[in-house]
Design an enzyme around this catalytic site. Structure first.
Site, PDB file in Angstrom:
ATOM      1  N   GLU A  36      90.457  46.899  -5.336  1.00  0.00           N
ATOM      2  CA  GLU A  36      90.307  48.224  -4.718  1.00  0.00           C
ATOM      3  C   GLU A  36      91.567  49.052  -4.956  1.00  0.00           C
ATOM      4  O   GLU A  36      92.089  49.683  -4.034  1.00  0.00           O
ATOM      5  CB  GLU A  36      90.002  48.085  -3.216  1.00  0.00           C
ATOM      6  CG  GLU A  36      88.632  47.487  -2.947  1.00  0.00           C
ATOM      7  CD  GLU A  36      88.274  47.514  -1.452  1.00  0.00           C
ATOM      8  OE1 GLU A  36      89.184  47.528  -0.606  1.00  0.00           O
ATOM      9  OE2 GLU A  36      87.062  47.520  -1.145  1.00  0.00           O
TER      10      GLU A  36
ATOM     11  N   GLU B  83      81.273  43.854  -3.172  1.00  0.00           N
ATOM     12  CA  GLU B  83      81.485  43.493  -1.765  1.00  0.00           C
ATOM     13  C   GLU B  83      80.404  44.174  -0.945  1.00  0.00           C
ATOM     14  O   GLU B  83      80.533  45.346  -0.588  1.00  0.00           O
ATOM     15  CB  GLU B  83      82.869  43.963  -1.259  1.00  0.00           C
ATOM     16  CG  GLU B  83      84.028  43.150  -1.742  1.00  0.00           C
ATOM     17  CD  GLU B  83      85.328  43.464  -0.984  1.00  0.00           C
ATOM     18  OE1 GLU B  83      85.279  44.193   0.016  1.00  0.00           O
ATOM     19  OE2 GLU B  83      86.383  42.967  -1.425  1.00  0.00           O
TER      20      GLU B  83
END
Ligand SMILES: *[C@@H]1O[C@H](CO)[C@@H](O)[C@H](O)[C@H]1NC(C)=O
Ligand SMILES: *[C@@H]1O[C@H](CO)[C@@H](O)[C@H](O)[C@H]1NC(C)=O
Ligand SMILES: *[C@@H]1O[C@H](CO)[C@@H](O)[C@H](O)[C@H]1NC(C)=O
Length: 652
Positions: free
Chosen positions: A198, A278
């Site tokens: 991320e 995710e």
């Protein structure tokens, strides 16, 4: 060769022309066949993955080796596989493997090779998230704390030369050589490698850094494995998270507009398989905030939408497990919020590894798209109520500190400067001058929680969570001011992951800076050293008359023991309940279960895995920081019960 006829030499000439072609055909046919046998690639033409040349889509689940005992790995994998999942995703935690600079640990709970090999034996392929940063609600997002000792100004997750120096050593010399033989093409389970994590959520947007990581990985393992990145499903995240030649994927939870989220991914990957790296079946907790849950049906619905689009999905978490010891991290949003010990995450498998209702609901969804393996789903592990554990004080934090090595300095030093990974440091200074009555003691940006004493009197607290950094005290010259500082776990996400612990600024008393500090780290993050210190303490506690714990039994070590029956159905999983205790740390048989804080919840009990117990006598050790129910011996106990409570009441 002069005797040759013309015709034969023409034949020869023809062969000379043909042979290289045939050889060439042979050369290309061979590796093609081999790579079809054990290959994993992106098929851009058909928006899918190809495994061994055939279309492949994964439904994967995140399980972290560093959050459960190795004895449970196979059981958790089997349960996940039985839900139709065909892949495992895990982060690699740098801090676990290099807890101190140059000291590597791949044993026990940190045996990554063993974890991945068992996954392969349980018929799961692996998606490995290399880091070096991960977040995962772990201390410092998985970075080793000592990086901040090497260079306090180090800009983590950037092309800062001192940072890259240590990343390079970790990746090139240690991690990637372990990963390489485990790649799918080399006979192992790993089909994909994630670079960074991320990164688009980090403000730096340093493309030189992310490209450097990519090149580092390629240089070590080659171009075989599929490299990918993961970012939130917003354009701005992907803009900084995407690395050229690395496949960009997104992450998002239930209730998200799936079409829109994947459209964002398509802006950066116009072709190739859709991937949610995710997908959240639940959410993380913070101490003091209500427990988070997401209804199973909501999770099932969005999963169904994604799978109907042929997307590959990783569920984060499929089984959350536990942040044992001092490994839990914290978040710094509008305020500082520490993460609890449980990482249950309302996942399909509970913290103790048991299938929940959500497990069965999601299994039905997966079963629509992938074959469910035949056979029975392994059952929940049996739990046991080992009952009351009588506790007795062993000695105080101050008595222990007296027996330990100290560091002195004009100014307070941080945990990182002291090379203290985590836990508690006792800071002391003697007041040299007369002060106002009362005087304002200001502890600047203390990280994270400070208990203040004037000589033996508890004077009050400061707390980063509550944004409270000063208090009124009364003291006379030559009295000792003691501040016991607790780290509640380093910030794991956002731009402030360089989260130094302890007293990080000067301390003032009515605007006079206090000098001449003594710092005593408690050896609570290190089992052998803690045992040694406790043994000394037991010897000395009786004869010492130094600072006892607080009136309420805070700043005191308590120990007790309990029996596990000798029949073969034991030991079993159990849960430690600490009614009447406030805040502290618990150990069973020298294994640190983690921090407890039932006073603020939502986590009330601590998971005690059967793997840390043994038949016969077991020990429980508590370090209570605030108040123990021990005014009389018969109220001084803990309880081992057969149910877990992680959704207890929290403050208003
Ligand atoms: C990791 O596990 C494997 C397989 O059980 C074992 O052979 C190896 O010694 C372990 N590694 C360490 C460092 O303990
Ligand atoms: C999903 O894949 C199947 C099989 O390749 C194909 O028939 C179908 O059209 C795909 N669905 C979508 C929404 O792309
Ligand atoms: C799963 O599907 C089966 C068969 O359709 C059904 O009987 C069962 O109730 C479902 N279970 C859940 C938890 O949704």
């Amino acid at each position: 060769m002069g005797g040759r006829s013309r015709s034969s030499s023409r034949v020869m000439a023809l062969l000379v022309v043909l042979l290289p072609l045939m050889a060439l055909a042979g050369v290309t046919a061979e590796p093609n066949k081999a790579s079809q046998e054990r290959s994993f690639v992106i098929d851009y033409d058909n928006n899918q993955f190809l495994k061994d040349g055939k279309p492949f889509r994964y439904v994967s689940g995140s399980i972290h080796y560093f959050r459960m005992l190795p004895s449970e790995w196979r059981d958790r994998f089997r349960k996940m596989r039985m839900a139709g999942f065909n892949a495992l995703q895990t982060y690699v935690e740098w801090a676990s493997h290099e807890p101190e600079y140059g000291m590597y640990d791949f044993s026990g709970m940190k045996n990554l090779t063993k974890f991945l090999t068992i996954a392969q034996e349980e018929d799961l392929v692996v998606i490995l998230r290399l880091g070096p940063y991960m977040d995962a609600e772990r201390d410092m997002g998985g970075f080793p704390y000592w990086l901040l000792n090497k260079n306090p100004d180090m800009r983590l997750r950037s092309s800062d030369a001192t940072y890259l120096k240590y990343v390079d050593i970790w990746f090139r010399d240690v991690l990637l050589p372990k990963v390489k033989p485990l790649l799918y093409e080399n006979g192992g389970p790993i089909i994909m490698l994630q670079v960074e994590n991320e990164y688009g959520s980090y403000p730096d947007c340093d493309f030189a850094y992310t490209s450097h990581l990519r090149d580092l990985v390629v240089a070590s393992v080659g171009r075989g494995p599929v490299l990918f990145t993961t970012d939130g499903d917003g354009k701005n995240y992907l803009k900084c998270g995407k690395i050229p030649e690395v496949y960009a994927t997104v992450d998002f939870g239930s209730g998200t507009n799936v079409i829109k989220a994947f459209e964002t991914m398509r802006l950066f990957e116009p072709r190739g398989p859709l991937v949610n790296s995710e997908y959240y079946p639940g959410w993380l907790d913070h101490w003091g905030d209500p427990h988070n849950t997401v209804p199973a049906q909501t999770v099932a619905k969005t999963l169904d939408v994604m799978l109907a689009l042929n997307a590959s999905v990783n569920m984060y978490m499929f089984h959350g497990g536990t942040s044992f010891g001092f490994t839990s991290g914290s978040n710094l949003g509008n305020r500082f919020q520490a993460c609890p010990t449980s990482y249950d995450c309302d996942a399909p498998l509970s913290e103790a590894g048991d299938p929940t209702e959500k497990y069965w609901v999601l299994r039905n969804v997966t079963g629509k798209y992938l074959p469910l393996p035949p056979g029975e789903v392994p059952p929940a592990s049996p739990k046991f109520r080992y009952g009351k554990v009588s506790m007795a004080p062993t000695g105080s934090v101050f008595q222990m500190a007296d027996l330990l090595q100290k560091v002195t300095n004009k100014w307070p030093l941080t945990f990182e400067e002291l090379l203290v990974p985590n836990g508690i440091v006792v800071y002391q200074t003697v007041l040299p001058f007369r002060i106002a009555d009362p005087a304002r003691l200001t502890l600047g940006d203390i990280h994270d929680r400070g208990y203040v004493f004037v000589d033996t009197e508890f004077a009050g607290m400061v707390s980063r969570e509550q944004d409270m950094y000063d208090l009124a005290i009364y003291a006379r010259p030559n009295q000792t001011i003691t501040i016991v500082v607790e780290s509640q776990g380093r910030v794991c996400f956002g731009s402030h992951i360089n989260d130094f612990k302890g007293i990080t600024t000067n301390v003032t008393l009515s605007n006079h800076t206090l000098e001449g500090w003594t710092m005593t780290p408690l050896p609570i993050t290190h089992t052998a050293r803690l045992q040694k210190a406790l043994a000394h303490l037991r010897h000395q506690a009786a004869v010492h008359n130094t600072l006892q714990g607080t009136d309420k039994g805070g700043m005191t070590f308590f120990s007790g023991s309990f029996q596990v029956p000798g029949d073969s159905s034991h030991p079993r999983d159990t849960f430690l309940r600490l009614d009447g205790w406030n805040k502290g740390v618990a150990w069973v048989n020298d294994f640190c279960l983690g921090r407890y804080w039932p006073e603020v919840g939502p986590q009330v009990t601590l998971y005690v895995p059967r793997g840390v117990l043994h038949q016969g006598t077991n020990t429980l050790l508590l370090l209570e920081q605030e108040a123990a129910p021990c005014l009389t011996p018969d109220t001084c106990y803990a309880t081992l019960q057969d149910t877990h409570i992680i959704d207890g009441p929290t403050p208003l």
